[in-house]
Scaffold this active site. Structure first.
Site, PDB file in Angstrom:
ATOM      1  N   LYS A 133       0.753  -1.238  -0.092  1.00 14.36           N
ATOM      2  CA  LYS A 133       0.071   0.012  -0.037  1.00 14.36           C
ATOM      3  C   LYS A 133       1.088   1.416  -0.138  1.00 14.36           C
ATOM      4  O   LYS A 133       1.997   1.322   0.433  1.00 14.36           O
ATOM      5  CB  LYS A 133      -0.831   0.042   1.181  1.00 14.36           C
ATOM      6  N   MET A 182      -6.134   8.165   3.426  1.00 10.44           N
ATOM      7  CA  MET A 182      -6.553   6.770   3.874  1.00 10.44           C
ATOM      8  C   MET A 182      -7.847   6.809   4.813  1.00 10.44           C
ATOM      9  O   MET A 182      -8.006   6.093   5.551  1.00 10.44           O
ATOM     10  CB  MET A 182      -5.507   6.054   4.597  1.00 10.44           C
ATOM     11  N   SER A 208      -9.435   1.906   2.923  1.00 14.63           N
ATOM     12  CA  SER A 208      -8.382   2.563   1.894  1.00 14.63           C
ATOM     13  C   SER A 208      -7.384   1.693   1.238  1.00 14.63           C
ATOM     14  O   SER A 208      -6.778   2.234   0.433  1.00 14.63           O
ATOM     15  CB  SER A 208      -7.770   3.433   2.985  1.00 14.63           C
ATOM     16  N   ILE A 229      -7.726   1.141   9.730  1.00 13.59           N
ATOM     17  CA  ILE A 229      -7.821   1.772  10.723  1.00 13.59           C
ATOM     18  C   ILE A 229      -9.575   1.867  11.164  1.00 13.59           C
ATOM     19  O   ILE A 229     -10.071   2.303  12.128  1.00 13.59           O
ATOM     20  CB  ILE A 229      -7.427   3.296  10.798  1.00 13.59           C
ATOM     21  N   GLY A 230     -10.286   1.573  10.193  1.00 14.84           N
ATOM     22  CA  GLY A 230     -11.701   1.710  10.367  1.00 14.84           C
ATOM     23  C   GLY A 230     -12.465   0.629   9.230  1.00 14.84           C
ATOM     24  O   GLY A 230     -13.771   0.439   9.265  1.00 14.84           O
ATOM     25  N   GLY A 231     -11.711  -0.176   8.838  1.00 14.42           N
ATOM     26  CA  GLY A 231     -12.102  -1.182   7.868  1.00 14.42           C
ATOM     27  C   GLY A 231     -11.428  -1.361   6.608  1.00 14.42           C
ATOM     28  O   GLY A 231     -11.638  -2.000   5.572  1.00 14.42           O
ATOM     29  N   SER A 232     -10.042  -0.693   6.474  1.00 13.81           N
ATOM     30  CA  SER A 232      -9.274  -0.310   5.272  1.00 13.81           C
ATOM     31  C   SER A 232      -8.738  -1.759   4.932  1.00 13.81           C
ATOM     32  O   SER A 232      -8.232  -1.642   3.612  1.00 13.81           O
ATOM     33  CB  SER A 232      -8.528   0.866   5.592  1.00 13.81           C
TER      34      SER A 232
END
Length: 536
Positions: A133, A182, A208, A229-232
Site C-alpha cells: 500500500k 486513507m 483505503s 483503521i476503520g475497515g481499510s
C-alpha cells in the site's frame, strides 16, 4: 494557487504512466473498452499474457514459494510476470501509485544468484513479489497518501515492515492507490484519481487499501499488504472477494509508515495481509511474527506465533444487523446461507445483541475528527488542494479540547468493558460472524457506512474478511420498498442507493471476529467456517 496542486498531480500521473515499459502497454485493438466490466476475465482469456505468465500469476503464494526455493522457478521469471500483470492492472483499474520494476528485477536476480551459490533461500518469502500500500515507506519513493503536497517527497528510510519482509526474501515491485489521508472507504484522491474494481469496473474496489484489492483481484499480485483503521483491509477485501486479516494492534509493526492522521492513536491503525488465497494470509502472519518485530518496533507486543489447536465445534454469535444500517439483500442472503451451513456442520450459532455498536461507532467518529480536521487541512494547504466531497466531516469538524478528548477516552474504555462483559456472559463464545459491510460492493461514490468493520477497530478485536462463494443476484436480491423498514437515515440512504442490476454477480464476503490478540485463533476458525461452506 488552485492550479498548483493540479499541475503537481498531472505530472505525477504522467511519471507513473511513463514508468510502464512501452512493450507492456496494452495495444488499443485488444484493450477492453469501458463497456467491459469484468477485466479479470479478459486477463485470463487474452493471448497478450503468455500461458506461463497466466500460470505463475494464478498460482497461490505457498505453491510459488516451494518452486522458488527449489529453483524450479526463478525469482526473475516470477517477478517479471507479476510486474507485467501489475502494469496491465494499472492501465485497466488505476490501482498503482509507484512502480519499481527495474529494482524488482534486479532484486530477483540477486536472489537467484544467492540460491544458486548457496543452495539455500534467503528466507520464508524468498523471491515472492509482494505489493505494498502507498503509505509503506520505501526509500527513494513517494508515500503521498493521496496529497499533492507529498508528491516529490521521497522517503529517506524504509518502513520497519519493509525491512522485515525484505529480510524474509520478498521482492517489492509496486505500491498501490489509496484515498486521501486513507480515511475514505473508496480509493480515490486528487492526485491519482479513482481505482476501479476489476470484477466490475462500475463498482468500487473499496478503501483505503483499494489499490491493493484491485491489483490482487486482477492477478497482478499474489500477496499484498494494506492497513486498517476503520475497515481499510476488510472493506476492500470484501468488495473484491479476497481474504484478509485485521490483526490486533501490536502483532505486526507499524513503525516508520506514513499516516493520514499522524499522531492519532485513540484508534490505532494496523497493517495486514491481503490475498486471493487464504494460505497466503496465514503464511504472511506467521512470517512477520516469527521475525520478532518487538525487537524493532517498540509498540509491538512480544507474543511469539502460537499454534492454535483446531476446534471442530465452534460457538458463534451471529450479527444480523448492527441496529444502524441493515445489510443489503445479497449480504443478508449469504449470511443466512452461511449460518445454515454452520448449523448443518454441527456448530452452535446464537444471536448477538448489537446494542453497543452504535455508541462505539459514535466514539470512533468523534476521535477521527478530534483535531478539527487540522491534520488533513495542513497537508492540503501548501498546494491549494481542496477537500474532496467525501471528506466533509473533516472540513466541518471543530477541534476538541484536551479535557473533552480525555472524557471521550473514558467513554471508550467503559464501552470496551461492557462489550467484554457481554462476550463473557455468552459462555463458550468463540467468535462473531456478520457482514463485513452492508454491501456486496456498491457503485462508485456510494460506500457510505463503515460501522460493521469500524466497531472492531475501536475494540481492537482480531477479524478476518472472507468470500463466501455466494454472489449477488439481481433476480433474488431485491428491495420492494427502499427505506420502508430502515433503521436510520443512513439505512434509508443505503437502501435507496442499491441497484441490484449493477451489483449482479459481485462476490459476497462476511466477517469473522475473535477477541483481542486472538489472531491465530481467528485464522483457525476462518478455516473451519470455510470448510463448512465447502471452500478449500
Amino acid at each position: 494557487m488552485a492550479a498548483k496542486w493540479e499541475t503537481i498531480a498531472a505530472a505525477k500521473r504522467k511519471a507513473l504512466a511513463d514508468s510502464i515499459p512501452k512493450e507492456w502497454i496494452i495495444p488499443e485493438n485488444i484493450k477492453p473498452g469501458d463497456d467491459v466490466l469484468d477485466v479479470t476475465a479478459w486477463a485470463e482469456d487474452t493471448d497478450w499474457f503468455s500461458d506461463e505468465e497466466k500460470k505463475i500469476t494464478s498460482t497461490p503464494a505457498v505453491e510459488l514459494l516451494e518452486k522458488l526455493k527449489t529453483g524450479e522457478l526463478s525469482a526473475e521469471v516470477v517477478t517479471k510476470a507479476f510486474c507485467r500483470r501489475a502494469a496491465a492492472a494499472q492501465q485497466l483499474t488505476n490501482c498503482l501509485t509507484e512502480t519499481m520494476f527495474d529494482y524488482a528485477i534486479s532484486t530477483a536476480k540477486k536472489l537467484d544468484a544467492h540460491l544458486k551459490s548457496t543452495g539455500k533461500p534467503i528466507g520464508p518469502l524468498h523471491g515472492l513479489p509482494v505489493s505494498l500500500k502507498d503509505n509503506f515507506n520505501v526509500k527513494g519513493l513517494d508515500s503521498t497518501v493521496g496529497f499533492a503536497s507529498l508528491v516529490n517527497d521521497p522517503a529517506t528510510y524504509d518502513a520497519t515492515l519493509v525491512d522485515i519482509l525484505r529480510d524474509a526474501g520478498a521482492v517489492f515491485y509496486v505500491k498501490t492507490n489509496i484515498p486521501t489521508a486513507m480515511m475514505i472507504a473508496e480509493s480515490v484522491n486528487n492526485v491519482f484519481g479513482r481505482t476501479l474494481n476489476p470484477r466490475n469496473r462500475k463498482l468500487t474496489s473499496g478503501g483505503s487499501s483499494g489499490g491493493e484489492s484491485a491489483l490482487l483481484a486482477f492477478g497482478g499480485s499474489v500477496l499484498g499488504v494494506g492497513t486498517d483503521i476503520g475497515g481499510s483491509l476488510r472493506i476492500p477485501a470484501a468488495c473484491t472477494g479476497i481474504y484478509t486479516l485485521r490483526p490486533s494492534f501490536g502483532r505486526f509493526p507499524t513503525l516508520k509508515c506514513r499516516a493520514g492522521l499522524a499522531g492519532q492513536e485513540a484508534v490505532n491503525s494496523v497493517n495486514g495481509p491481503m490475498s486471493q488465497h487464504f494460505s497466503a494470509v496465514k503464511l504472511y502472519s506467521k512470517t512477520v511474527v516469527d521475525s520478532e518485530p518487538w525487537l524493532q518496533d517498540p509498540k509491538c507486543i512480544p507474543i511469539p506465533w502460537r499454534e492454535v489447536p483446531r476446534k471442530e465445534k465452534l460457538k458463534i454469535g451471529v450479527i444480523w444487523d448492527d441496529g444502524i444500517v441493515k445489510p443489503l439483500p445479497p449480504v443478508t442472503r449469504a449470511l443466512k446461507e452461511t449460518v445454515e451451513k454452520l448449523k448443518s456442520a454441527g456448530h452452535e450459532v446464537v444471536e448477538w445483541d448489537t446494542r453497543l455498536h452504535a455508541p462505539l461507532i459514535a466514539v470512533m467518529g468523534k476521535m477521527f475528527v478530534a483535531d478539527g480536521g487540522k491534520s488533513v487541512e495542513k497537508l492540503l494547504q501548501p498546494t491549494g488542494e481542496p477537500f474532496r466531497p467525501e471528506m466533509t466531516q473533516y472540513q466541518d469538524a471543530k477541534e476538541m479540547g484536551v479535557y473533552e478528548l480525555w472524557q471521550l477516552h473514558l467513554e471508550r474504555t467503559s464501552l470496551l468493558k461492557e462489550y467484554l462483559d457481554q462476550w463473557n456472559a455468552c459462555e463458550g463464545l468463540d467468535a462473531l460472524l456478520g457482514p463485513t459491510t452492508p454491501y456486496a460492493s456498491p457503485e462508485h461514490g456510494n460506500f457510505k457506512y463503515v460501522g460493521y468493520t469500524g466497531v472492531f477497530n475501536v475494540l481492537d478485536y482480531s477479524s478476518t474478511s472472507f468470500p463466501t462463494g455466494f454472489y449477488a443476484d439481481k433476480e433474488v436480491d431485491t428491495i420492494e420498498n427502499p427505506g420502508q423498514s430502515a433503521l436510520s437515515d443512513s439505512c434509508t440512504e443505503t437502501q435507496k442507493d442499491y441497484n441490484p442490476h449493477v451489483v449482479h454477480g459481485a462476490p459476497i464476503s462476511l466477517q469473522l471476529t475473535a477477541r483481542k490478540l486472538e489472531d491465530e485463533k481467528v485464522l483457525m476458525m476462518t478455516e473451519v467456517v470455510l470448510e463448512a461452506l465447502g471452500i478449500s
